[in-house]
Design an enzyme around this catalytic site. Sequence first.
Site, PDB file in Angstrom:
ATOM      1  N   ASP A   3       0.868  -1.166   0.000  1.00  0.00           N
ATOM      2  CA  ASP A   3       0.000   0.000   0.000  1.00  0.00           C
ATOM      3  C   ASP A   3       0.907   1.219   0.000  1.00  0.00           C
ATOM      4  O   ASP A   3       2.102   1.113   0.264  1.00  0.00           O
ATOM      5  CB  ASP A   3      -0.894   0.011   1.244  1.00  0.00           C
ATOM      6  CG  ASP A   3      -1.761   1.262   1.323  1.00  0.00           C
ATOM      7  OD1 ASP A   3      -2.286   1.678   0.274  1.00  0.00           O
ATOM      8  OD2 ASP A   3      -1.908   1.835   2.417  1.00  0.00           O
ATOM      9  N   SER A   4       0.339   2.382  -0.285  1.00  0.00           N
ATOM     10  CA  SER A   4       1.130   3.615  -0.214  1.00  0.00           C
ATOM     11  C   SER A   4       1.579   3.899   1.220  1.00  0.00           C
ATOM     12  O   SER A   4       2.546   4.607   1.432  1.00  0.00           O
ATOM     13  CB  SER A   4       0.306   4.781  -0.746  1.00  0.00           C
ATOM     14  OG  SER A   4      -0.896   4.897  -0.014  1.00  0.00           O
ATOM     15  N   CYS A  66      -4.237  -0.954  -2.220  1.00  0.00           N
ATOM     16  CA  CYS A  66      -4.333   0.504  -2.342  1.00  0.00           C
ATOM     17  C   CYS A  66      -5.237   0.774  -3.535  1.00  0.00           C
ATOM     18  O   CYS A  66      -4.946   0.328  -4.655  1.00  0.00           O
ATOM     19  CB  CYS A  66      -2.934   1.068  -2.579  1.00  0.00           C
ATOM     20  SG  CYS A  66      -2.891   2.809  -3.054  1.00  0.00           S
ATOM     21  N   GLU A 145      -5.823   8.749   9.703  1.00  0.00           N
ATOM     22  CA  GLU A 145      -4.436   8.576  10.182  1.00  0.00           C
ATOM     23  C   GLU A 145      -4.223   9.238  11.538  1.00  0.00           C
ATOM     24  O   GLU A 145      -3.417   8.777  12.343  1.00  0.00           O
ATOM     25  CB  GLU A 145      -3.443   9.125   9.153  1.00  0.00           C
ATOM     26  CG  GLU A 145      -3.474   8.339   7.864  1.00  0.00           C
ATOM     27  CD  GLU A 145      -2.113   8.205   7.194  1.00  0.00           C
ATOM     28  OE1 GLU A 145      -1.148   8.857   7.623  1.00  0.00           O
ATOM     29  OE2 GLU A 145      -2.037   7.432   6.222  1.00  0.00           O
ATOM     30  N   CYS A 177     -11.347   3.331  -0.695  1.00  0.00           N
ATOM     31  CA  CYS A 177     -10.020   3.706  -0.197  1.00  0.00           C
ATOM     32  C   CYS A 177      -9.805   2.866   1.047  1.00  0.00           C
ATOM     33  O   CYS A 177     -10.697   2.788   1.904  1.00  0.00           O
ATOM     34  CB  CYS A 177      -9.966   5.192   0.122  1.00  0.00           C
ATOM     35  SG  CYS A 177      -8.439   5.691   0.976  1.00  0.00           S
ATOM     36  N   HIS A 179      -8.269   3.288   3.652  1.00  0.00           N
ATOM     37  CA  HIS A 179      -8.328   3.982   4.945  1.00  0.00           C
ATOM     38  C   HIS A 179      -9.748   4.034   5.515  1.00  0.00           C
ATOM     39  O   HIS A 179      -9.927   4.141   6.721  1.00  0.00           O
ATOM     40  CB  HIS A 179      -7.884   5.445   4.793  1.00  0.00           C
ATOM     41  CG  HIS A 179      -6.402   5.653   4.839  1.00  0.00           C
ATOM     42  ND1 HIS A 179      -5.609   5.483   3.746  1.00  0.00           N
ATOM     43  CD2 HIS A 179      -5.571   6.024   5.850  1.00  0.00           C
ATOM     44  CE1 HIS A 179      -4.346   5.757   4.078  1.00  0.00           C
ATOM     45  NE2 HIS A 179      -4.299   6.082   5.341  1.00  0.00           N
TER      46      HIS A 179
END
Lengths: 258, 258
Positions: A3-4, A66, A145, A177, A179
């Site tokens: 993932d990034s 991702c 995050e 996404c 996240h």
Amino acid sequence: MFDSGVGGLTVFKELIRLLPGEDIIYLGDTARVPYGTRSANTIIRYSLENTGFLIDQGIKILVVACNTSSSVSLPILARHHGIPVLGVIEPGARRAVTISKNKRIGVIGTEGTVKSGAYERTIHALDPRIRVFSHACPLFVPLAEEGWTDGPVVHLTAQHYLTPLTEEKIDTLVMGCTHYPILKGPIMECLGSHVQLVNSAEETAKEVAHILENRNLVHTSSSAGTYRFYVTDNAERFRKVATHFLGTQPAQVDEIGA
Amino acid sequence: MFDSGVGGLTVFKELIRLLPGEDIIYLGDTARVPYGTRSANTIIRYSLENTGFLIDQGIKILVVACNTSSSVSLPILARHHGIPVLGVIEPGARRAVTISKNKRIGVIGTEGTVKSGAYERTIHALDPRIRVFSHACPLFVPLAEEGWTDGPVVHLTAQHYLTPLTEEKIDTLVMGCTHYPILKGPIMECLGSHVQLVNSAEETAKEVAHILENRNLVHTSSSAGTYRFYVTDNAERFRKVATHFLGTQPAQVDEIGA
């Protein structure tokens, strides 16, 4: 899997739940995160480099955990190596097409993912009659995050992004996404109970299990799998932020050059 | 001048106001933004690469228009080349020391800047009796880039970050990130009128003018300066986001490799 950054840990979490015997190598490209605002060419270059590192570790399947990378680089990554390569977009899109009744599906993601049109293409290949409404939600990644998963700021932000979608009377929303599952609570609250939420991380883990079974690649030993984490920068921050995603700190995180 | 992305445009804006005859080359390292969450070594490496590109353009002075880069890489950058190299930290710190009456100064910035302790060191070198209270505000950068400069989300976020500082009875606050002047309105509202705000961008521009005058380097032609913008990725997004910073789109933005 790569993932990034930390987002792919939502996929990791589902994978270890479904496939507890598999060894997993996780690469987070934290020196170059976020991918969501980069150009397609740059994302493809970074993704090829990540894939090269993982191939060198002798992996049997690659999960591009991702959405941004999956949306632009998957065909190129799949072409380069002799192992199955799986992204997070098709599993989520397929699930959404299966459960939507009114054929109006919403998709939220980064600027890069939304701009690529990858969800629309995948959904329309499965059912061209479906209407897809996409919306970029750039503040969701920093909120997740920072661990701001509750409280007025995340609720107001969710309202801002999601109201245009609920006004389109969608009955299904894809969290496009990795996240976003961290923000599932405020997202669901804003959507109301008549909208079904698709978690790409869950669907991707199911698809990985399916591929491994079909190809007789499941690890049959009874012992638990081992997990290795690599990042391209700032292992300390990765450990800290990973706690919001896993509920616990990863044991060891090694830094490699970007 | 270089910055990790668009933030340094607040410095650019002050520079062209103060020194309208100078030619300016702006490099935004948009392929690797943000620097705020990267490790010191990575930030130094990226900063050296940015500096190399600008030196090759024949510049007479270098402005590191990024607090995170200034906080960790300035001594190394200054050592490598024979031209004046100026960061954004010292000008802001000096101004704060001059105007603080109760010797209690607040500093807000990225995680990288706060963790480096660069503002504390610079302020204490000027006056060791001053108490410095630092706070990282990671959500301010994405809010500024999205143009969310007003409304409840930015006000609540500002309250969250700034209340611990107002409780310490600071009388001066340094905006230690070049993005933050965009959020000056909500920041001032939250602080109240008894706290003075230091804009590093303004102070840095004054310092550049001062250095150029002292060294007889001011461009004396009566014609207006020319401006060139380079980015390492996604010129399209830079143009869009730059509008929040300059009030107008930059005429031409060229992409170079990262």
